[in-house]
Design a protein around this motif. Sequence first.
Motif, PDB file in Angstrom:
ATOM      1  N   MET A 175       0.821  -1.202   0.000  1.00  0.00           N
ATOM      2  CA  MET A 175       0.000   0.000   0.000  1.00  0.00           C
ATOM      3  C   MET A 175       0.859   1.258   0.000  1.00  0.00           C
ATOM      4  O   MET A 175       0.597   2.216  -0.734  1.00  0.00           O
ATOM      5  N   GLU A 176       1.922   1.250   0.799  1.00  0.00           N
ATOM      6  CA  GLU A 176       2.824   2.398   0.848  1.00  0.00           C
ATOM      7  C   GLU A 176       3.578   2.558  -0.464  1.00  0.00           C
ATOM      8  O   GLU A 176       3.800   3.665  -0.943  1.00  0.00           O
ATOM      9  N   VAL A 177       3.980   1.433  -1.039  1.00  0.00           N
ATOM     10  CA  VAL A 177       4.679   1.477  -2.325  1.00  0.00           C
ATOM     11  C   VAL A 177       3.772   2.083  -3.400  1.00  0.00           C
ATOM     12  O   VAL A 177       4.176   2.982  -4.152  1.00  0.00           O
ATOM     13  N   ALA A 178       2.529   1.595  -3.471  1.00  0.00           N
ATOM     14  CA  ALA A 178       1.584   2.108  -4.469  1.00  0.00           C
ATOM     15  C   ALA A 178       1.318   3.598  -4.260  1.00  0.00           C
ATOM     16  O   ALA A 178       1.233   4.366  -5.227  1.00  0.00           O
ATOM     17  N   LYS A 179       1.212   4.006  -3.021  1.00  0.00           N
ATOM     18  CA  LYS A 179       0.952   5.421  -2.705  1.00  0.00           C
ATOM     19  C   LYS A 179       2.086   6.305  -3.206  1.00  0.00           C
ATOM     20  O   LYS A 179       1.852   7.359  -3.808  1.00  0.00           O
ATOM     21  N   GLU A 180       3.326   5.872  -2.986  1.00  0.00           N
ATOM     22  CA  GLU A 180       4.471   6.665  -3.436  1.00  0.00           C
ATOM     23  C   GLU A 180       4.582   6.681  -4.957  1.00  0.00           C
ATOM     24  O   GLU A 180       4.937   7.697  -5.552  1.00  0.00           O
ATOM     25  N   ILE A 181       4.270   5.556  -5.587  1.00  0.00           N
ATOM     26  CA  ILE A 181       4.303   5.516  -7.049  1.00  0.00           C
ATOM     27  C   ILE A 181       3.266   6.468  -7.631  1.00  0.00           C
ATOM     28  O   ILE A 181       3.539   7.188  -8.599  1.00  0.00           O
ATOM     29  N   ARG A 182       2.081   6.490  -7.033  1.00  0.00           N
ATOM     30  CA  ARG A 182       1.004   7.340  -7.544  1.00  0.00           C
ATOM     31  C   ARG A 182       1.332   8.831  -7.432  1.00  0.00           C
ATOM     32  O   ARG A 182       0.744   9.657  -8.133  1.00  0.00           O
ATOM     33  N   GLN A 183       2.254   9.195  -6.576  1.00  0.00           N
ATOM     34  CA  GLN A 183       2.638  10.598  -6.443  1.00  0.00           C
ATOM     35  C   GLN A 183       3.421  11.081  -7.652  1.00  0.00           C
ATOM     36  O   GLN A 183       3.484  12.286  -7.922  1.00  0.00           O
ATOM     37  N   ILE A 184       4.003  10.149  -8.419  1.00  0.00           N
ATOM     38  CA  ILE A 184       4.843  10.537  -9.549  1.00  0.00           C
ATOM     39  C   ILE A 184       4.442   9.875 -10.862  1.00  0.00           C
ATOM     40  O   ILE A 184       4.968  10.239 -11.914  1.00  0.00           O
ATOM     41  N   SER A 185       3.508   8.920 -10.833  1.00  0.00           N
ATOM     42  CA  SER A 185       3.209   8.161 -12.051  1.00  0.00           C
ATOM     43  C   SER A 185       1.791   7.605 -12.019  1.00  0.00           C
ATOM     44  O   SER A 185       1.250   7.297 -10.953  1.00  0.00           O
ATOM     45  N   SER A 186       1.221   7.452 -13.217  1.00  0.00           N
ATOM     46  CA  SER A 186      -0.090   6.807 -13.355  1.00  0.00           C
ATOM     47  C   SER A 186       0.046   5.420 -13.978  1.00  0.00           C
ATOM     48  O   SER A 186      -0.904   4.895 -14.532  1.00  0.00           O
ATOM     49  N   VAL A 187       1.246   4.827 -13.889  1.00  0.00           N
ATOM     50  CA  VAL A 187       1.477   3.495 -14.454  1.00  0.00           C
ATOM     51  C   VAL A 187       0.444   2.507 -13.910  1.00  0.00           C
ATOM     52  O   VAL A 187       0.140   2.521 -12.711  1.00  0.00           O
ATOM     53  N   PRO A 188      -0.149   1.661 -14.743  1.00  0.00           N
ATOM     54  CA  PRO A 188      -1.132   0.690 -14.245  1.00  0.00           C
ATOM     55  C   PRO A 188      -0.520  -0.266 -13.220  1.00  0.00           C
ATOM     56  O   PRO A 188       0.591  -0.772 -13.403  1.00  0.00           O
ATOM     57  N   ILE A 189      -1.247  -0.497 -12.126  1.00  0.00           N
ATOM     58  CA  ILE A 189      -0.802  -1.370 -11.039  1.00  0.00           C
ATOM     59  C   ILE A 189      -1.835  -2.457 -10.804  1.00  0.00           C
ATOM     60  O   ILE A 189      -3.032  -2.162 -10.662  1.00  0.00           O
TER      61      ILE A 189
END
Length: 237
Positions: free
Chosen positions: A62-76
Amino acid sequence: MKLLMVEDNKSVSEMMSMFFQKEEWDVFFAYDGEQALEVFKKQPTDWDIITLDLNLPAKDGMEVAKEIRQISSVPIIMLTARDSESDQVLGLEYADEYVTKPFSPITLIARVKALYRRKKLNNDTEHQGVADNEFDIQTDHFRLNSRTREAYLNNKEIPDLTPKEFDLLKSLASKPRQVFSREQLLQQVWGYDYFGDERTVDAHIKKLRQKVEQVGPKVIQTVWGVGYKFDDSGVKD
């Protein structure tokens, strides 16, 4: 396709590696949350898809996804051993969809392919003439720009939309007041070969409504026994 798989169970990673090789995908495996973020942030625009385990050492999914979403909209795609509705809704706050463990490798491959095709289709559509300052969906109270991935209700931007939430909102708003069944939305937003269940739609609708209602009234409505519709005809200026 370039894929980042974040999975601390090396047996699962080794099993999936064989399937990825067969597809001839470029895949990197990360085994904890901190490693995943370090790898991703080096070249954030290079990745096409991320599969992300929810339960990870060092830093959870969840923390990883949150940090990724701050800089990217890459599909997860979130991988989780938990299957309660609350866990699904929580995971879908930052991820585009979830796969419950244990999963079939063939099912995961199919999900990745469907999500990748949807991403390419969206990218192609966005580059077909909608300028940054133009809106391809516009009503008296709502505007949506596919190129910039922005949506406004009563001139206020709807915040922090994930890629799937944006696509879901676009599908509903493209035909105001038309009722879409969950099956129709699965087909339009996730692709015809999506093998998920209808709870995925409900979970995304719940999160999307929360974000829409931060800036305006309830324009995404439930039609009981049928599905959902977008209707801003009753919105006041």
